[in-house]
Design a protein around this motif. Structure first.
Motif, PDB file in Angstrom:
ATOM      1  N   MET A  64       0.841  -1.209   0.000  1.00 29.75           N
ATOM      2  CA  MET A  64       0.000   0.000   0.000  1.00 29.75           C
ATOM      3  C   MET A  64       0.874   1.256   0.000  1.00 29.75           C
ATOM      4  N   SER A  65       1.831   1.241   0.937  1.00 25.45           N
ATOM      5  CA  SER A  65       2.694   2.430   1.021  1.00 25.45           C
ATOM      6  C   SER A  65       3.522   2.577  -0.254  1.00 25.45           C
ATOM      7  N   ALA A  66       3.892   1.421  -0.856  1.00 24.38           N
ATOM      8  CA  ALA A  66       4.655   1.476  -2.105  1.00 24.38           C
ATOM      9  C   ALA A  66       3.806   2.101  -3.209  1.00 24.38           C
ATOM     10  N   VAL A  67       2.526   1.746  -3.213  1.00 20.79           N
ATOM     11  CA  VAL A  67       1.611   2.302  -4.219  1.00 20.79           C
ATOM     12  C   VAL A  67       1.490   3.813  -4.037  1.00 20.79           C
ATOM     13  N   LEU A  68       1.313   4.204  -2.766  1.00 17.52           N
ATOM     14  CA  LEU A  68       1.189   5.624  -2.475  1.00 17.52           C
ATOM     15  C   LEU A  68       2.431   6.386  -2.924  1.00 17.52           C
ATOM     16  N   ARG A  69       3.600   5.754  -2.674  1.00 15.50           N
ATOM     17  CA  ARG A  69       4.861   6.410  -3.013  1.00 15.50           C
ATOM     18  C   ARG A  69       5.041   6.471  -4.527  1.00 15.50           C
ATOM     19  N   TRP A  70       4.750   5.334  -5.171  1.00  9.54           N
ATOM     20  CA  TRP A  70       4.995   5.230  -6.606  1.00  9.54           C
ATOM     21  C   TRP A  70       4.079   6.166  -7.397  1.00  9.54           C
ATOM     22  N   THR A  71       2.814   6.258  -6.945  1.00 11.06           N
ATOM     23  CA  THR A  71       1.870   7.101  -7.677  1.00 11.06           C
ATOM     24  C   THR A  71       2.022   8.577  -7.296  1.00 11.06           C
ATOM     25  N   GLY A  72       2.723   8.833  -6.205  1.00 11.76           N
ATOM     26  CA  GLY A  72       2.854  10.230  -5.764  1.00 11.76           C
ATOM     27  C   GLY A  72       1.657  10.676  -4.945  1.00 11.76           C
ATOM     28  N   ILE A  73       0.674   9.790  -4.791  1.00  8.29           N
ATOM     29  CA  ILE A  73      -0.533  10.166  -4.036  1.00  8.29           C
ATOM     30  C   ILE A  73      -0.182  10.420  -2.569  1.00  8.29           C
ATOM     31  N   GLY A  74       0.716   9.570  -2.058  1.00  8.50           N
ATOM     32  CA  GLY A  74       1.137   9.727  -0.669  1.00  8.50           C
ATOM     33  C   GLY A  74       1.715  11.111  -0.422  1.00  8.50           C
ATOM     34  N   LYS A  75       2.525  11.552  -1.368  1.00  6.88           N
ATOM     35  CA  LYS A  75       3.160  12.864  -1.247  1.00  6.88           C
ATOM     36  C   LYS A  75       2.094  13.962  -1.274  1.00  6.88           C
ATOM     37  N   LEU A  76       1.117  13.733  -2.163  1.00  8.69           N
ATOM     38  CA  LEU A  76       0.054  14.724  -2.308  1.00  8.69           C
ATOM     39  C   LEU A  76      -0.761  14.821  -1.021  1.00  8.69           C
ATOM     40  N   ILE A  77      -1.061  13.641  -0.445  1.00  9.44           N
ATOM     41  CA  ILE A  77      -1.868  13.626   0.781  1.00  9.44           C
ATOM     42  C   ILE A  77      -1.090  14.262   1.936  1.00  9.44           C
ATOM     43  N   SER A  78       0.206  13.928   1.996  1.00  8.31           N
ATOM     44  CA  SER A  78       0.987  14.433   3.141  1.00  8.31           C
ATOM     45  C   SER A  78       1.401  15.888   2.962  1.00  8.31           C
ATOM     46  N   PHE A  79       0.986  16.505   1.847  1.00  9.12           N
ATOM     47  CA  PHE A  79       1.332  17.896   1.593  1.00  9.12           C
ATOM     48  C   PHE A  79       0.818  18.817   2.701  1.00  9.12           C
ATOM     49  N   TYR A  80      -0.316  18.395   3.314  1.00  6.47           N
ATOM     50  CA  TYR A  80      -0.897  19.242   4.360  1.00  6.47           C
ATOM     51  C   TYR A  80       0.089  19.505   5.493  1.00  6.47           C
ATOM     52  N   ARG A  81       1.042  18.611   5.676  1.00  6.25           N
ATOM     53  CA  ARG A  81       1.997  18.779   6.781  1.00  6.25           C
ATOM     54  C   ARG A  81       2.870  20.017   6.595  1.00  6.25           C
ATOM     55  N   HIS A  82       2.926  20.498   5.363  1.00  7.17           N
ATOM     56  CA  HIS A  82       3.719  21.703   5.109  1.00  7.17           C
ATOM     57  C   HIS A  82       2.934  22.981   5.367  1.00  7.17           C
ATOM     58  N   ILE A  83       1.701  22.818   5.810  1.00  6.59           N
ATOM     59  CA  ILE A  83       0.870  24.018   6.031  1.00  6.59           C
ATOM     60  C   ILE A  83       0.464  24.068   7.495  1.00  6.59           C
ATOM     61  N   GLN A  84       0.906  25.087   8.179  1.00 11.30           N
ATOM     62  CA  GLN A  84       0.558  25.217   9.595  1.00 11.30           C
ATOM     63  C   GLN A  84       0.246  26.673   9.909  1.00 11.30           C
ATOM     64  N   PHE A  85      -0.772  26.850  10.705  1.00 14.69           N
ATOM     65  CA  PHE A  85      -1.151  28.206  11.098  1.00 14.69           C
ATOM     66  C   PHE A  85      -1.102  28.342  12.613  1.00 14.69           C
ATOM     67  N   SER A  86      -0.825  29.548  13.021  1.00 17.12           N
ATOM     68  CA  SER A  86      -0.851  29.847  14.444  1.00 17.12           C
ATOM     69  C   SER A  86      -1.906  30.910  14.674  1.00 17.12           C
ATOM     70  N   ALA A  87      -3.138  30.486  14.707  1.00 20.88           N
ATOM     71  CA  ALA A  87      -4.236  31.441  14.879  1.00 20.88           C
ATOM     72  C   ALA A  87      -5.335  30.765  15.693  1.00 20.88           C
ATOM     73  N   PRO A  88      -5.035  30.436  16.978  1.00 20.79           N
ATOM     74  CA  PRO A  88      -6.008  29.653  17.753  1.00 20.79           C
ATOM     75  C   PRO A  88      -7.365  30.324  17.881  1.00 20.79           C
TER      76      PRO A  88
END
Lengths: 153, 89, 496
Positions: free
Chosen positions: A1-25
């Motif tokens: 599964m993880s290989a599929v995610l990696r190979w298709t780039g979908i995993g990268k796309l999904i984990s893209f959210y980790r690059h977005i963080q806000f500090s506005a509680p």
């Protein structure tokens, strides 16, 4: 599964959210509580508008409005269950609305296929946005009060 | 000269700390690169552990001035870890 | 009554705008990625950002700089991608010139031909009508067009907002990030809430543009792709089939331009730098370069923690000099001058006319801080050494060997920057040896750094030990006008 995610780039796309963080509680919490209040207000309007809905549906509207208010207060007081309740309100609003337009609700067959209700669309939009804000808090993109970011750089 | 002022990164050493530096110099048989003398005056210590990529945390560059009046390059220095001359802990 | 149709100039500017706005968005993301943090306050204090688009964390026990914080984004979202700020800036500024010219042409023709009526709200009733339109859209229906007009009320208001509010807003908040404009018009920057607030607002503008494009394209499809693209390509609704094909061809052409420009830029960065730089710097030369700093921030506004970029030289010589408070340091001023001179730090400090300036520092990466800098005006040194008539530039050399001292910047060799002699004579060009009332800290360039208040930070070389007057810089380094120009393709004159 993880290989599929990696190979298709979908995993990268999904984990893209980790690059977005806000500090506005407060903005996050305020937005979520306004969204849930919006959902509550729409259902309160449906309850009070004398539209001749069946009793069970009026009871649901009342329950949902009360839960929405409780959720908003909980969020603003920094209580985590307030968020869970908010998402339940959003999910219920979506589920009942979609059910009423697809399967049909008891006593209200005329609502089936009636997607042309602006208030309904608006309510759906609020619910989806609220779920999105909640997911953003759960995934760490946002923080809600009383939490604060502890960034040094 | 401007050497009297203390840089924000520098620490003025006490006599005891200077003495520990001198002991270190003697122990390591440090000599002046300019003239070969082993007689130095110990100056301020510049903390280099934070600012310089190649330095370990806790390292200082201790200013040394060669006491040989004939020395062509009297201002030199030695890198020491804080544990070698500062009173820590 | 004017006929609010789709004349050829509206159609051309629309599609040209599509190209420029998408180039601006991608190159803007490249610029954002170089300091992927957004702040509200001028000091850009670490940890005070309201948004960050990075997972990197910086050490607490070692000096780091903002080059370490730079992110490498994919070319899919940034132009050209892969941590190429210099080239991204070239594309952003080149595109913005094209975009503004397109916009000006559009607005002038709107006014000249009477087509401005398509955006003019004739009565307040347009607002309740727009509200009804919104409700109609929410009921998954299409609202009626305004009588005699090509748009519905909501559409008309939205287009008017994008053309007359959002686009100027982006230009104005972009301009508020130019060090030359900030230096000359400090009140203008305050108007936006400061440099970082302007940057954050510029980011919101980007988000609004992206949202607009998404909704716009969606609604074009909903209303009828063939009909509306036919209007925007042929000016009438007669050729819908052809319009569908042609619109897709145009979009494919825009994508192809992006793809080719990105590939070319990454493959031939130097050629791109030269070609785009010629246009961009040509415009800056008459627009921004003459601006002289008028800023004087109050002591209360000084940043408690002034950010840094670039790391100090790790040579033992430098450390020993620093430990002795730079008593052995010398500044050599030579080259095409009548009197080559050498100064000790004390001699510089004793020169008359010490100057202090409290200013906003702009890093090319996007952060800012406010500092107070004291030292000798560069023009004093220029007058003392007396440039020969052929001298046109100053080569300011640093003790930093960037290849050795700055692992986060690709490239080798001693750091240097070239500045124009005219810039060296600016009243705010300063050789600073003090900061915030104390000795200049090592991370800020001790014992001597340059201050050029209408430029971004990298031009203000730190750890200086030599200034050479030259007539031409094509033989220095790669000949582009500085270490960063040579190695990471930055622009030589950086008033924005």
């Amino acid at each position: 599964m993880s290989a599929v995610l990696r190979w298709t780039g979908i995993g990268k796309l999904i984990s893209f959210y980790r690059h977005i963080q806000f500090s506005a509680p407060w903005t996050t919490t305020g937005s979520a509580s306004m969204l849930v209040c919006g959902i509550g207000a729409i259902h309160l309007y449906l309850l009070s508008g004398n539209f001749g809905f069946p009793t069970y549906l009026n009871a649901y509207f009342a329950l949902l409005s009360a839960a929405a208010l409780l959720s908003a207060v909980g969020m603003l007081l920094g209580r985590r269950p307030g968020w869970g309740l908010g998402s339940l309100v959003a999910l219920a609003a979506i589920a009942v609305y979609v059910a009423s337009r697809t399967l049909g609700l008891p006593g209200l067959p005329e609502l089936v296929s009636r997607w042309d209700d602006p208030l309904g669309t608006f309510s759906l939009a609020l619910a989806v946005l609220l779920l999105f804000v909640h997911v953003s808090v759960v995934t760490g993109m946002n923080v809600a009060v009383p939490r604060r970011r502890d960034w040094h750089d | 000269m401007g050497t009297e002022k203390t840089r924000p990164e520098s620490t003025v050493l006490s006599d005891r700390q200077k003495h520990r530096v001198t002991e270190q110099l003697r122990h390591e048989q440090t000599t002046c690169a300019g003239c070969g003398s082993g007689d130095f005056t110990v100056g301020q210590a510049l903390y280099v552990g934070f600012l310089f990529l190649d330095e370990e945390n806790g390292n200082y560059m201790v200013a040394l001035t060669c006491n040989n009046p004939e020395c062509p390059a009297p201002r030199t220095g030695i890198t020491l870890h804080e544990s070698a001359f500062l009173d820590v802990g | 009554m004017y006929e609010l149709d789709f004349p050829v100039w509206i159609r051309i500017t629309h599609w040209v705008n599509l190209l420029f706005i998408t180039l601006l968005i991608r190159s803007g993301v490249e610029i954002l990625g170089t300091h992927p943090k957004l702040y509200w306050r001028n000091d850009s204090k670490p940890g005070t950002e309201w948004a960050r688009f990075t997972r990197k964390t910086m050490p607490t026990d070692k000096l780091y700089d903002t080059l370490d914080e730079e992110e490498s984004y994919s070319s899919l979202v940034s132009m050209p991608g892969h941590k190429q700020l210099g080239l991204g800036r070239h594309w952003h500024f080149f595109s913005v010139i094209g975009w503004i010219l397109t916009g000006l042409t559009y607005v002038i023709l709107l006014l000249a031909t009477g087509q401005w009526h398509r955006y003019w709200p004739y009565s307040w009733s347009i607002f309740p009508t727009a509200w009804h339109d919104l409700l109609t859209y929410l009921s998954f229906n299409l609202p009626p067009l305004l009588p005699g007009q090509p748009y519905d009320a909501l559409q008309k208001l939205t287009y008017a907002f994008v053309v007359f509010v959002l686009a100027p807003f982006q230009i104005l908040t972009g301009a508020a990030q130019s060090p030359a404009i900030e230096a000359r018009f400090p009140r203008y920057v305050r108007l936006w809430g400061g440099r970082q607030a302007a940057r954050s607002l510029h980011f919101f503008g980007l988000i609004l543009f992206v949202l607009f494009i998404v909704v716009h394209v969606t609604l074009i499809a909903v209303w009828g792709w063939g009909m509306l693209t036919s209007l925007m390509i042929f000016g009438d609704v007669e050729s819908r089939q052809w319009a569908i094909v042609l619109s897709l061809v145009i979009i494919a052409a825009v994508v192809a331009v992006h793809w080719a420009a990105t590939k070319y830029t990454l493959r031939y960065p130097r050629r791109t730098q030269r070609a785009l730089g010629a246009v961009v710097m040509g415009v800056r030369k008459w627009s921004l370069k003459p601006l002289v700093s008028k800023q004087n921030y109050s002591a209360a506004e000084l940043s408690p923690e002034h950010r840094v970029n670039g790391k100090p030289p790790i040579s033992d010589d430098y450390k020993i000099m620093a430990a002795h408070n730079f008593a052995d340091w010398r500044l050599e001023v030579a080259g095409l001058v009548e009197n080559p001179m050498t100064f000790t730090l004390q001699e510089l400090q004793e020169l008359s006319g010490t100057q202090t300036q409290r200013v906003l520092h702009n890093c090319v990466q996007g952060w800012s801080s406010i500092g107070e800098w004291s030292g000798v005006p560069l023009r004093t040194i220029v007058e003392l050494v007396g440039p020969l008539p052929e001298a046109r530039f100053l080569c300011v050399l640093s003790m930093q060997d960037s290849g050795r001292d700055e692992p986060s910047a690709p490239g080798q060799g001693q750091f240097y920057e070239i500045i124009d002699l005219s810039l060296a004579r600016h009243p705010d060009a300063l050789l600073a040896y003090e900061m915030n009332g104390g000795l200049l800290p090592i991370e800020h360039g001790a014992p001597l750094r340059l201050r050029l208040e209408n430029q971004v930070g990298f031009k203000m070389a730190k750890w200086i030990d030599r200034i050479e007057f030259v007539s031409d810089y094509s033989g220095i380094g790669e000949g582009m006008g500085g270490w960063r120009e040579d190695n990471v393709f930055y622009d030589k004159n950086v008033e924005i």
